[in-house]
Design an enzyme around this catalytic site. Structure first.
Site, PDB file in Angstrom:
ATOM      1  N   ASP A  50       9.316   7.425  19.851  1.00  0.00           N
ATOM      2  CA  ASP A  50      10.682   7.128  20.275  1.00  0.00           C
ATOM      3  C   ASP A  50      11.556   6.801  19.067  1.00  0.00           C
ATOM      4  O   ASP A  50      11.339   5.796  18.391  1.00  0.00           O
ATOM      5  CB  ASP A  50      10.668   5.950  21.246  1.00  0.00           C
ATOM      6  N   TYR A  55      18.885   5.333  14.342  1.00  0.00           N
ATOM      7  CA  TYR A  55      17.809   4.733  13.551  1.00  0.00           C
ATOM      8  C   TYR A  55      17.771   5.280  12.127  1.00  0.00           C
ATOM      9  O   TYR A  55      17.124   4.697  11.254  1.00  0.00           O
ATOM     10  CB  TYR A  55      16.449   4.981  14.203  1.00  0.00           C
ATOM     11  N   LYS A  80      17.913   9.755  20.766  1.00  0.00           N
ATOM     12  CA  LYS A  80      19.025   9.211  21.529  1.00  0.00           C
ATOM     13  C   LYS A  80      20.378   9.580  20.916  1.00  0.00           C
ATOM     14  O   LYS A  80      20.513   9.708  19.696  1.00  0.00           O
ATOM     15  CB  LYS A  80      18.902   7.686  21.612  1.00  0.00           C
ATOM     16  N   HIS A 111      22.113   6.354  24.358  1.00  0.00           N
ATOM     17  CA  HIS A 111      21.566   5.116  23.806  1.00  0.00           C
ATOM     18  C   HIS A 111      22.209   3.871  24.416  1.00  0.00           C
ATOM     19  O   HIS A 111      21.521   2.881  24.701  1.00  0.00           O
ATOM     20  CB  HIS A 111      21.745   5.117  22.288  1.00  0.00           C
TER      21      HIS A 111
END
Length: 316
Positions: A50, A55, A80, A111
């Protein structure tokens, strides 16, 4: 060899491992650490990863997967949509796909429900609303993405979304653990055939769980670690779980589930009822007390309140 864990099935028939590796590293980037973490997880049987555009490590996750001898068809990948691309979902999706270097993505999530433009978070009623964004996400379901879902949605905002949705989200990824079990949200999502995914299942950074004597007693009784208790509880209650660790020993142990006794399940189910225990633990709550990334708890549909004396957020 893949770890021996249960597989769940989404409302569209797609099957996937119930335990994955969360790839948020505490800050954007840290690509070298991310790549090594994913490689280590693959070695210990993880087949579910994930990540997210926000990120800053999609390239690293993809590189580790592409470098593995494990067939792509055996690996489940989630990423996401970032807040700044709520008005242009296809561009954001293609960017994530290119960074991952994969031919398709298994699961693509919105998200957060809030959109952002020009450095500011938009109000809930300003376009693109999350309903408008979802309608764009529905348009990308094709060979390059198998399933779509949401993250950080409450019952309130799911109700708004589902009135307009053609495609029902396969999952809603939210913070879940024994201090914040969200039984109401769990039952609501079950009624809509939406699986919950638990992020921060171990309580995130300054987690109180590992020093909790009640959990330590359960772990001793079940002959496993506190982490294994928390992750096994999550799977046993029918939620997907994505713990994160960079330490090989913990990565290895986190995917070794145990079957908890009814009494142990009951202890974890009621842990939030102890004094000052019913609360989320993610660090972003302290960035702007009373709000999360620009939206109030009310706008998010979260029944929470900020306590100035305790310098924390609790269920109202």
């Amino acid at each position: 060899m893949a770890a021996s864990i249960p597989h769940f099935t989404f409302n569209n028939g797609e099957k996937f491992p119930s335990v994955g590796l969360g790839c948020w590293m505490g800050e954007p980037g840290k690509t070298e650490q991310t790549e090594e973490m994913v490689k280590t997880a693959l070695k210990h049987g993880y087949r579910h990863f994930d990540t997210a555009a926000g990120y800053g490590n999609e390239e690293a996750v993809g590189k580790a997967i592409r470098g593995s001898v494990i067939p792509r068809s055996e690996i489940f990948v989630t990423t996401k949509l970032g807040a700044y691309f709520h008005g242009d979902v296809r561009t954001a999706f293609e960017d994530s796909l290119n960074k991952l270097g994969l031919k398709y993505i298994d699961l693509y999530l919105m998200h957060w429900p809030m959109a952002a433009e020009n450095g500011k978070v938009l109000p809930a009623d300003v376009s693109p609303t999350f309903v408008e964004t979802w309608k764009q996400m529905e348009q990308i379901i094709e060979g390059k993405v198998k399933s779509i879902g949401v993250s950080n949605f409450s019952i309130k905002n799911l109700e708004v979304l589902l009135k307009e949705a053609i495609v029902v989200p396969v999952t809603n990824q939210v913070e879940l653990h024994p201090a914040y079990p969200s039984f109401g949200l769990l039952e609501y999502c079950k009624s809509k055939n939406i699986l919950l995914t638990a992020y921060s299942p171990l309580g995130q950074y300054n987690t109180p769980f590992f020093s909790n004597t009640t959990l330590q007693e359960v772990a001793k009784k079940e002959d496993c670690s506190v982490s294994q208790i928390l992750i096994s509880w999550a799977v046993q209650r029918g939620t997907i779980v994505i713990p994160k660790s960079e330490k090989e020993e913990r990565i290895r142990d986190n995917i070794k589930l145990v079957t908890l006794s009814d009494s142990s399940m009951s202890v974890l189910n009621h842990l939030h009822e102890l004094p000052d225990q019913h609360r989320p633990l993610c660090g972003y709550f302290k960035l702007e007390p009373g709000k999360v990334f620009g939206w109030t708890y009310e706008q998010l549909g979260w029944d929470l309140k900020w306590d100035n004396e305790k310098n924390g957020v609790y269920v109202a």
